[in-house]
Scaffold this motif. Structure first.
Motif, PDB file in Angstrom:
ATOM      1  N   GLU A 188      43.925  40.915  38.661  1.00 31.45           N
ATOM      2  CA  GLU A 188      44.706  39.609  38.782  1.00 31.45           C
ATOM      3  C   GLU A 188      45.886  39.752  39.432  1.00 31.45           C
ATOM      4  O   GLU A 188      46.209  39.018  40.421  1.00 31.45           O
ATOM      5  CB  GLU A 188      45.110  39.208  37.313  1.00 31.45           C
ATOM      6  CG  GLU A 188      45.637  37.849  37.335  1.00 31.45           C
ATOM      7  CD  GLU A 188      46.172  37.603  35.926  1.00 31.45           C
ATOM      8  OE1 GLU A 188      45.495  37.835  34.939  1.00 31.45           O
ATOM      9  OE2 GLU A 188      47.393  36.773  35.892  1.00 31.45           O
TER      10      GLU A 188
ATOM     11  N   LEU B 298      44.890  40.044  43.118  1.00 31.85           N
ATOM     12  CA  LEU B 298      44.919  38.878  43.672  1.00 31.85           C
ATOM     13  C   LEU B 298      46.262  37.977  43.928  1.00 31.85           C
ATOM     14  O   LEU B 298      46.357  37.610  44.846  1.00 31.85           O
ATOM     15  CB  LEU B 298      43.881  38.050  42.796  1.00 31.85           C
ATOM     16  CG  LEU B 298      43.807  36.597  43.172  1.00 31.85           C
ATOM     17  CD1 LEU B 298      42.855  36.331  44.107  1.00 31.85           C
ATOM     18  CD2 LEU B 298      43.531  35.728  42.023  1.00 31.85           C
ATOM     19  N   LEU B 299      47.144  38.034  42.919  1.00 32.73           N
ATOM     20  CA  LEU B 299      48.130  37.412  43.056  1.00 32.73           C
ATOM     21  C   LEU B 299      48.957  37.723  44.483  1.00 32.73           C
ATOM     22  O   LEU B 299      49.660  37.146  45.248  1.00 32.73           O
ATOM     23  CB  LEU B 299      49.311  37.662  42.019  1.00 32.73           C
ATOM     24  CG  LEU B 299      48.510  36.821  40.650  1.00 32.73           C
ATOM     25  CD1 LEU B 299      49.846  37.446  39.579  1.00 32.73           C
ATOM     26  CD2 LEU B 299      48.765  35.390  40.917  1.00 32.73           C
ATOM     27  N   LYS B 300      48.932  39.198  44.780  1.00 32.96           N
ATOM     28  CA  LYS B 300      49.306  39.659  46.019  1.00 32.96           C
ATOM     29  C   LYS B 300      48.926  39.249  47.271  1.00 32.96           C
ATOM     30  O   LYS B 300      49.351  38.861  48.192  1.00 32.96           O
ATOM     31  CB  LYS B 300      49.331  41.300  45.718  1.00 32.96           C
ATOM     32  CG  LYS B 300      50.430  41.835  44.871  1.00 32.96           C
ATOM     33  CD  LYS B 300      50.686  43.239  44.986  1.00 32.96           C
ATOM     34  CE  LYS B 300      52.042  43.406  44.554  1.00 32.96           C
ATOM     35  NZ  LYS B 300      52.630  44.997  44.727  1.00 32.96           N
ATOM     36  N   ALA B 301      47.413  39.015  47.156  1.00 30.19           N
ATOM     37  CA  ALA B 301      46.659  38.709  48.252  1.00 30.19           C
ATOM     38  C   ALA B 301      47.072  37.361  48.707  1.00 30.19           C
ATOM     39  O   ALA B 301      47.094  37.072  49.566  1.00 30.19           O
ATOM     40  CB  ALA B 301      45.244  38.954  47.788  1.00 30.19           C
ATOM     41  N   ILE B 302      47.276  36.439  47.543  1.00 36.77           N
ATOM     42  CA  ILE B 302      47.513  35.130  47.634  1.00 36.77           C
ATOM     43  C   ILE B 302      49.013  34.685  47.921  1.00 36.77           C
ATOM     44  O   ILE B 302      49.446  33.549  47.873  1.00 36.77           O
ATOM     45  CB  ILE B 302      46.647  34.282  46.735  1.00 36.77           C
ATOM     46  CG1 ILE B 302      47.377  34.267  45.093  1.00 36.77           C
ATOM     47  CG2 ILE B 302      45.474  34.324  46.757  1.00 36.77           C
ATOM     48  CD1 ILE B 302      47.010  33.284  44.408  1.00 36.77           C
ATOM     49  N   GLY B 303      49.886  35.932  48.201  1.00 34.96           N
ATOM     50  CA  GLY B 303      51.127  35.673  48.666  1.00 34.96           C
ATOM     51  C   GLY B 303      52.287  35.876  47.810  1.00 34.96           C
ATOM     52  O   GLY B 303      53.221  35.243  47.813  1.00 34.96           O
ATOM     53  N   ALA B 304      52.055  36.561  46.599  1.00 31.54           N
ATOM     54  CA  ALA B 304      53.029  36.853  45.629  1.00 31.54           C
ATOM     55  C   ALA B 304      53.836  38.124  46.096  1.00 31.54           C
ATOM     56  O   ALA B 304      53.042  39.055  46.143  1.00 31.54           O
ATOM     57  CB  ALA B 304      52.553  36.949  44.231  1.00 31.54           C
ATOM     58  N   PRO B 305      54.811  38.189  46.261  1.00 36.00           N
ATOM     59  CA  PRO B 305      55.786  39.489  46.666  1.00 36.00           C
ATOM     60  C   PRO B 305      55.956  40.424  45.515  1.00 36.00           C
ATOM     61  O   PRO B 305      55.685  39.449  44.460  1.00 36.00           O
ATOM     62  CB  PRO B 305      57.055  39.065  47.398  1.00 36.00           C
ATOM     63  CG  PRO B 305      57.260  37.668  46.972  1.00 36.00           C
ATOM     64  CD  PRO B 305      55.944  37.010  46.871  1.00 36.00           C
ATOM     65  N   GLY B 306      55.969  41.480  45.568  1.00 35.98           N
ATOM     66  CA  GLY B 306      56.579  42.323  44.110  1.00 35.98           C
ATOM     67  C   GLY B 306      57.286  41.579  43.259  1.00 35.98           C
ATOM     68  O   GLY B 306      57.227  41.533  42.076  1.00 35.98           O
TER      69      GLY B 306
ATOM     70  N   LEU C  25      42.807  45.346  43.960  1.00 35.81           N
ATOM     71  CA  LEU C  25      41.692  44.377  44.012  1.00 35.81           C
ATOM     72  C   LEU C  25      40.442  45.064  44.084  1.00 35.81           C
ATOM     73  O   LEU C  25      39.244  44.572  43.544  1.00 35.81           O
ATOM     74  CB  LEU C  25      41.843  43.883  45.372  1.00 35.81           C
ATOM     75  CG  LEU C  25      42.513  42.694  45.674  1.00 35.81           C
ATOM     76  CD1 LEU C  25      42.968  42.379  47.154  1.00 35.81           C
ATOM     77  CD2 LEU C  25      42.383  41.520  44.896  1.00 35.81           C
TER      78      LEU C  25
ATOM     79  N   SER D 158      39.560  47.201  41.659  1.00 37.78           N
ATOM     80  CA  SER D 158      39.273  47.515  40.312  1.00 37.78           C
ATOM     81  C   SER D 158      38.796  46.107  39.799  1.00 37.78           C
ATOM     82  O   SER D 158      39.201  45.152  40.260  1.00 37.78           O
ATOM     83  CB  SER D 158      40.619  48.036  39.491  1.00 37.78           C
ATOM     84  OG  SER D 158      41.315  46.907  39.005  1.00 37.78           O
ATOM     85  N   ARG D 159      37.791  46.200  38.658  1.00 34.21           N
ATOM     86  CA  ARG D 159      37.435  45.063  38.405  1.00 34.21           C
ATOM     87  C   ARG D 159      37.351  45.037  36.727  1.00 34.21           C
ATOM     88  O   ARG D 159      37.284  45.739  36.055  1.00 34.21           O
ATOM     89  CB  ARG D 159      36.103  44.569  38.848  1.00 34.21           C
ATOM     90  CG  ARG D 159      36.042  43.594  40.136  1.00 34.21           C
ATOM     91  CD  ARG D 159      34.506  43.570  40.649  1.00 34.21           C
ATOM     92  NE  ARG D 159      34.024  44.765  40.656  1.00 34.21           N
ATOM     93  CZ  ARG D 159      32.766  45.346  40.290  1.00 34.21           C
ATOM     94  NH1 ARG D 159      32.062  44.210  39.557  1.00 34.21           N
ATOM     95  NH2 ARG D 159      32.191  46.584  40.500  1.00 34.21           N
TER      96      ARG D 159
ATOM     97  N   PRO E  34      47.787  46.549  46.508  1.00 35.41           N
ATOM     98  CA  PRO E  34      46.989  45.584  46.506  1.00 35.41           C
ATOM     99  C   PRO E  34      45.616  45.898  46.473  1.00 35.41           C
ATOM    100  O   PRO E  34      44.610  45.347  45.934  1.00 35.41           O
ATOM    101  CB  PRO E  34      47.532  44.396  47.381  1.00 35.41           C
ATOM    102  CG  PRO E  34      48.460  45.231  48.293  1.00 35.41           C
ATOM    103  CD  PRO E  34      49.020  46.425  47.556  1.00 35.41           C
ATOM    104  N   VAL E  35      45.356  46.860  47.588  1.00 38.33           N
ATOM    105  CA  VAL E  35      44.033  47.276  47.982  1.00 38.33           C
ATOM    106  C   VAL E  35      43.251  47.988  46.725  1.00 38.33           C
ATOM    107  O   VAL E  35      42.171  47.555  46.189  1.00 38.33           O
ATOM    108  CB  VAL E  35      44.078  48.288  49.174  1.00 38.33           C
ATOM    109  CG1 VAL E  35      42.698  48.649  49.514  1.00 38.33           C
ATOM    110  CG2 VAL E  35      44.564  47.605  50.490  1.00 38.33           C
TER     111      VAL E  35
END
Lengths: 229, 401
Positions: free
Chosen positions: B307, B310-318, B398, B400-401, B394-395
């Motif tokens: 999660e 994902l948040l990072k991928a959709i544009g949440a900075p640290g 993402l 890990s599931r 993030p890589v």
């Protein structure tokens, strides 16, 4: 729109140095539909991660819409991801506790968009995906194809300049996979740039441009051939 | 991200893992409740003790013969035993305007008997003023009669316990008891007042001071109890008592004066420190709760790796991810602390019902401090997991599931 020059990405695995990407040059124009293919370990996912600003190259230049992204801070990169890039993943990456509607809403929440506007945009986006009836369902109540369409709705909700898809059909059966592909192609027809990583030659064959990778290098790019021809 | 959305998002993810959230909530609630209840008990003890002291009577000064001091040099040729305090000394004190009432006390032991029962108790010789000075209460009859201090009337007032031992359930009023070699008429019985300053005043007989002087054949007082005109007059009363006695004792300061204030403030200080100590011990339990929150938050972060990716991928900075996770622990601590306050209020109420004589009351700072420490611990120990989440690659996250 996208210009990569001399990109290098190195991983240290034990004592060994692995060149995930070496000396990669790639240009993608607005509105293109590109597939990146190659065997596993060829570096195609790494390339996609670098395109999506999830990973930083060790060497090289990456210009995104004339922005030099290599020297952006974490916050600035996140800003570009938020507004310019949409991701579609093989495993959907929907948040399990949120409904379809809330999952699609998430990027707009992070961006601080007004609740009323969010609601309207979510309804439109899910409507386009034919998921009006499924808005209040959580991911575990949706089929694989439906989940991926929710993820596509999420990736496009901020009107990004480019969609990056990593094996978008890899976890779906054929029929729903085709459904998803057609949805992505519709987006492309409306002018959205799409870069898709796949190992399925049939899918690759549908794209306007195919890039083939092996051992961290681009060994074939149909746009070069066209240019030569 | 707007605060309302942040709150809703955090509430959602807290609700999404009920067991984990419940455990952290419980730890916080118990921590806060224990801080508040323990300080309430400490504060209750303090109030209890000061009430016990107040039951001695208000604005009380106690004059004791002799002086505790260190003297040096060779021993004097003549003995330096302190002069006795006499009834006349006591009565002389009344001349000061700062002194309202004076109760000389003479103490002796004697056998009190009625018919075939007898009991060895303390006999207290005093004046009617004792009634007000020590804030006594009469259950039956009346207290010593007013009149000349030097008149040795043969009447006595019995403590509740003494009365029960000698007379059982029958009324002693008007009967004669034998104290030592003399007969005294019982004119009153005190209420059960219990222990004060180490003397059980329910097990005494009180007689006029002149009678006790005759009974024990002595003139020296055990001590003098003085009631100052009011609280402000206590210091003035003390000075005037010292001066009067010095004049009467050839310029010697040979008495010790204890003011109730001094006693009270000493006990007050001791018990306050105890309360703080208990509160500090309880605060440790809050810290433990904080560490538990850190542990569980760390687990939460690793369970929610995908999660976060994902948040990072959709544009949440640290920084935004950090804010989300810190908000989660802060919210949890706040809600836990609120529940702790409710539990402690109930606890205090229950203790109050079970021990009605014990004034359990949390001081105003206890809930404030408890909630502050709880939220502080939540923030402090929420920081590390939040930092870890913010620093995720993030890589990897993402994948890990």
């Amino acid at each position: 729109m996208i210009r990569l020059e001399g990109i290098e990405r190195i991983f240290e695995v034990g004592d060994e140095t692995v060149y995930a990407l070496s000396n990669v040059d790639l240009t993608v124009e607005q509105g293109e539909y590109v597939s990146i293919m190659g065997p596993s370990g060829s570096g195609k996912s790494t390339l996609l991660n670098i395109l999506g600003l999830l990973d930083r190259p060790d060497k090289g230049v990456y210009h995104f819409e004339d922005i030099d992204t290599i020297h952006l801070s974490d916050k600035q990169q996140a800003h570009v991801r938020r507004h310019k890039i949409g991701f579609i993943f093989q495993f959907f990456h929907l948040v399990a506790r949120l409904t379809a509607e809330q999952n699609v809403e998430l990027p707009m929440i992070l961006a601080g968009i007004d609740a009323r506007e969010r609601k309207q945009r979510v309804h439109e986006a899910l409507g386009r995906m034919g998921l009006n009836e499924r808005m209040k369902h959580r991911p575990d109540q949706l089929s694989g194809g439906q989940r991926q369409r929710v993820a596509i709705a999420r990736s496009t909700i901020m009107n990004p300049a480019i969609i990056l898809a990593d094996e978008p059909t890899g976890n779906l059966d054929r029929a729903s996979g085709m459904d998803v592909i057609r949805t992505i192609e519709d987006l492309n027809k409306q002018g959205m740039t799409v870069v898709m990583v796949t190992h399925d030659p049939e899918l690759g064959g549908r794209t306007g441009r195919q890039v083939r990778m092996e051992d961290g290098r681009i060994i074939r790019d149909t746009s070069d051939e066209r240019a030569l021809a | 991200m707007k605060s309302a959305d942040l709150t809703r998002f955090c509430a959602g993810s807290l609700a999404g893992y009920p067991l984990r959230t419940g455990l952290m909530f419980l730890a916080m609630a118990i921590g806060v409740a224990s801080v508040v209840i323990l300080t309430a008990l400490g504060e209750g003890a303090r109030i209890y003790v000061s009430q016990q002291f107040s039951s001695l009577g208000t604005h009380l000064l106690i004059v004791i013969p002799g002086r505790s001091e260190t003297t040096g040099g060779p021993p004097p040729l003549l003995g330096e035993t302190p002069r006795d305090l006499t009834i006349d000394d006591a009565m002389a004190l009344l001349r000061s305007s700062a002194v309202r009432k004076v109760a000389p006390i003479m103490i002796g032991g004697a056998l009190v008997s009625y018919e075939n029962r007898s009991r060895e108790v303390f006999i207290m010789g005093s004046t009617p003023d004792l009634y007000d000075v020590r804030d006594l209460k009469i259950a039956q009859g009346r207290f010593l009669p007013k009149g000349d201090v030097d008149r040795a009337e043969a009447v006595c007032v019995l403590g509740q316990k003494l009365k029960t031992e000698l007379f059982g359930n029958t009324s002693p009023l008007g009967r004669f008891v034998r104290i030592g070699q003399r007969r005294f008429r019982v004119i009153g019985v005190l209420t059960k007042k219990g222990q004060s300053l180490g003397m059980d005043i329910s097990d005494v007989a009180i007689i006029p001071v002149a009678s006790s002087s005759a009974l024990f054949n002595q003139s020296s007082l055990f001590r003098i109890l003085i009631q100052a005109a009011n609280t402000d007059a206590v210091a003035r009363a003390k000075r005037s008592v010292l001066e009067t006695i010095r004049n009467r004792h050839d310029g010697e300061d040979d008495i010790t004066i204890i003011t109730q204030d001094a006693l009270l403030s000493t006990f007050d200080r001791i018990l306050k420190v105890l309360t703080y100590a208990v509160a500090a011990i309880a605060a440790i339990s809050l810290t433990v709760a904080g560490i538990l929150i850190m542990n569980i938050m760390l687990i939460a972060v690793s369970q929610r790796t995908a999660e976060i990716g994902l948040l990072k991928a959709i544009g949440a900075p640290g920084s935004q991810i950090m804010r989300i996770f810190i908000s989660e622990s802060a919210m949890l601590s706040l809600v836990g602390a609120a529940a702790g306050l409710i539990v402690s209020a109930l606890g205090v109420m229950v203790i109050g019902r079970l021990f009605p004589f014990f004034p359990v009351r949390a001081p105003f700072w206890a809930p404030v401090a408890a909630v502050a420490v709880a939220v502080g611990a939540g923030l402090l120990f929420g920081w590390l997991p939040a930092k870890r989440a913010a620093d995720f690659d993030p890589v990897l996250a993402l994948s890990s599931r």
